[in-house]
Design a protein around this motif. Sequence first.
Motif, PDB file in Angstrom:
ATOM      1  N   VAL A 169       0.862  -1.180   0.000  1.00  0.00           N
ATOM      2  CA  VAL A 169       0.000   0.000   0.000  1.00  0.00           C
ATOM      3  C   VAL A 169       0.898   1.230   0.000  1.00  0.00           C
ATOM      4  O   VAL A 169       2.095   1.139   0.306  1.00  0.00           O
ATOM      5  CB  VAL A 169      -0.927   0.014   1.243  1.00  0.00           C
ATOM      6  N   PRO A 170       0.356   2.399  -0.327  1.00  0.00           N
ATOM      7  CA  PRO A 170       1.195   3.601  -0.391  1.00  0.00           C
ATOM      8  C   PRO A 170       1.869   3.971   0.931  1.00  0.00           C
ATOM      9  O   PRO A 170       2.989   4.473   0.937  1.00  0.00           O
ATOM     10  CB  PRO A 170       0.216   4.697  -0.832  1.00  0.00           C
ATOM     11  N   VAL A 171       1.172   3.744   2.060  1.00  0.00           N
ATOM     12  CA  VAL A 171       1.703   4.166   3.357  1.00  0.00           C
ATOM     13  C   VAL A 171       1.744   2.954   4.286  1.00  0.00           C
ATOM     14  O   VAL A 171       0.712   2.502   4.775  1.00  0.00           O
ATOM     15  CB  VAL A 171       0.838   5.289   3.974  1.00  0.00           C
ATOM     16  N   ARG A 172       2.944   2.427   4.523  1.00  0.00           N
ATOM     17  CA  ARG A 172       3.110   1.248   5.376  1.00  0.00           C
ATOM     18  C   ARG A 172       3.710   1.662   6.714  1.00  0.00           C
ATOM     19  O   ARG A 172       4.894   1.984   6.799  1.00  0.00           O
ATOM     20  CB  ARG A 172       4.000   0.212   4.693  1.00  0.00           C
ATOM     21  N   LEU A 173       2.883   1.638   7.743  1.00  0.00           N
ATOM     22  CA  LEU A 173       3.285   2.106   9.063  1.00  0.00           C
ATOM     23  C   LEU A 173       2.937   1.062  10.116  1.00  0.00           C
ATOM     24  O   LEU A 173       2.434   1.388  11.197  1.00  0.00           O
ATOM     25  CB  LEU A 173       2.587   3.434   9.382  1.00  0.00           C
ATOM     26  N   ASN A 174       3.239  -0.205   9.815  1.00  0.00           N
ATOM     27  CA  ASN A 174       2.768  -1.266  10.710  1.00  0.00           C
ATOM     28  C   ASN A 174       3.862  -2.051  11.422  1.00  0.00           C
ATOM     29  O   ASN A 174       3.577  -2.752  12.395  1.00  0.00           O
ATOM     30  CB  ASN A 174       1.872  -2.249   9.943  1.00  0.00           C
ATOM     31  N   VAL A 175       5.119  -2.000  10.969  1.00  0.00           N
ATOM     32  CA  VAL A 175       6.137  -2.859  11.600  1.00  0.00           C
ATOM     33  C   VAL A 175       7.362  -2.072  12.081  1.00  0.00           C
ATOM     34  O   VAL A 175       8.434  -2.641  12.267  1.00  0.00           O
ATOM     35  CB  VAL A 175       6.562  -4.014  10.661  1.00  0.00           C
ATOM     36  N   ASN A 176       7.198  -0.789  12.300  1.00  0.00           N
ATOM     37  CA  ASN A 176       8.236   0.044  12.917  1.00  0.00           C
ATOM     38  C   ASN A 176       9.547   0.082  12.148  1.00  0.00           C
ATOM     39  O   ASN A 176      10.625   0.208  12.726  1.00  0.00           O
ATOM     40  CB  ASN A 176       8.486  -0.404  14.369  1.00  0.00           C
ATOM     41  N   GLU A 177       9.454  -0.050  10.816  1.00  0.00           N
ATOM     42  CA  GLU A 177      10.626   0.134   9.972  1.00  0.00           C
ATOM     43  C   GLU A 177      10.941   1.619   9.871  1.00  0.00           C
ATOM     44  O   GLU A 177      10.085   2.461  10.120  1.00  0.00           O
ATOM     45  CB  GLU A 177      10.359  -0.401   8.563  1.00  0.00           C
ATOM     46  N   SER A 178      12.157   1.946   9.446  1.00  0.00           N
ATOM     47  CA  SER A 178      12.460   3.328   9.111  1.00  0.00           C
ATOM     48  C   SER A 178      11.715   3.690   7.834  1.00  0.00           C
ATOM     49  O   SER A 178      11.626   2.891   6.902  1.00  0.00           O
ATOM     50  CB  SER A 178      13.957   3.531   8.906  1.00  0.00           C
ATOM     51  N   ALA A 179      11.213   4.912   7.785  1.00  0.00           N
ATOM     52  CA  ALA A 179      10.490   5.376   6.593  1.00  0.00           C
ATOM     53  C   ALA A 179      11.436   5.796   5.473  1.00  0.00           C
ATOM     54  O   ALA A 179      10.990   6.032   4.352  1.00  0.00           O
ATOM     55  CB  ALA A 179       9.601   6.565   6.969  1.00  0.00           C
ATOM     56  N   PHE A 180      12.730   5.876   5.792  1.00  0.00           N
ATOM     57  CA  PHE A 180      13.688   6.414   4.829  1.00  0.00           C
ATOM     58  C   PHE A 180      14.560   5.311   4.236  1.00  0.00           C
ATOM     59  O   PHE A 180      15.003   4.396   4.940  1.00  0.00           O
ATOM     60  CB  PHE A 180      14.574   7.461   5.504  1.00  0.00           C
ATOM     61  N   ASP A 181      14.821   5.410   2.936  1.00  0.00           N
ATOM     62  CA  ASP A 181      15.732   4.480   2.280  1.00  0.00           C
ATOM     63  C   ASP A 181      17.151   4.667   2.814  1.00  0.00           C
ATOM     64  O   ASP A 181      17.501   5.723   3.348  1.00  0.00           O
ATOM     65  CB  ASP A 181      15.746   4.720   0.768  1.00  0.00           C
TER      66      ASP A 181
END
Length: 370
Positions: A31-43
């Motif tokens: 999905v466009p916004v994945r905020l479920n497993v506490n990954e960093s949002a940045f590459d």
Amino acid sequence: MTSASDFQLSDLPLRDDLVGLEPYGAPQIEVPVRLNVNESAFDVPDAVVESVVERIRSATKGANRYPDREFTRLRELLADYVGEGVAPEQIWAGNGSNEVLQHVLQAFGGPGRTLLSFSPTYSMYPLLAQGIAMDYVAAPRRDDFTVDAELVREAVAEHDPDIVFLCGPNNPTGTPLDPAAITAALESRAIVVVDEAYVEFATDRSRTAVSLLPEHPRLLVSRTMSKAFAFAGVRLGYLIAHPAVTDALRLVRLPYNLSALTQAAACAALEHSDIMLAQVDELRAQRDRLETGLRELGLAPHPSDSNFVLVGGIDDPQRVFEALLAEGVLVRNVGLPGTLRITAGTHDETSAVLAAMAKATGRVEPSQDA
């Protein structure tokens, strides 16, 4: 006799305590916004990618040989990163902090021994104990999800655990860990593990159990490169402890448990730790913005020292979860009544989740100016 085509999991001679269980895992949905497993949002930054690729290229040339089973250079770099006078022989590493914690339980736990933690907390703890047929006890936290010295002493006196896991900042609540709770646990005979997977996101980053190590040889501090280092896909967790503890963990680890490629990638990242950690402050800012925005929606976000927010005040978490997913936003239903957990993302992702939450809950969307 069951035919091969009809053969199922239930037809296998599983251990009795594994029957009916399901594997651990969160939904992996594009999905466009994945905020479920506490990954960093940045590459991973390009400069670090180039360094990683070069190190892996060099390591691949020697891939006909087994890797350094003591991961010497990696331990040196991790010790330098941790600071606090930590020496390389105090460092242990594995394929993610889950493997490191598994090593701890294999060395000091097992059948007839007890692991104590304080619920709600990281859902892998009981599964790791289950995997080695170890008893798991989940003592309840305070109503505000804190753990204090009195609570620890009472739980230790009641259960006499062999190992105590203290998660701080805690997952899934984000609650900081009271240092007095660590000290109280160390009064016991138990091995005490402080899980600091999210320590880089804390408001006070100096609030770490590492400073207690010189006086407490039964204290172990677990960390990871998955979160603040944006290295979840590499799988590198580590532990800081007395050298006698790392000697003990050698007894249970699989030979050459860290591949040459994993070691190379992790070393490259640690050599660029300033670049890798440059986005931590931005994620902390978005976490705080998320807390503020959710509160303006009339919800009840819990104070967090992690890269996520546990938001309460949700009448029907599963319905809201599905409504957010329909808007292209994936969060986590951790099973705590009236709550959802939301990872801090980029500025645009925070805006998207607040807008989607406003729509899902029928509330007024907060200002997006922050």
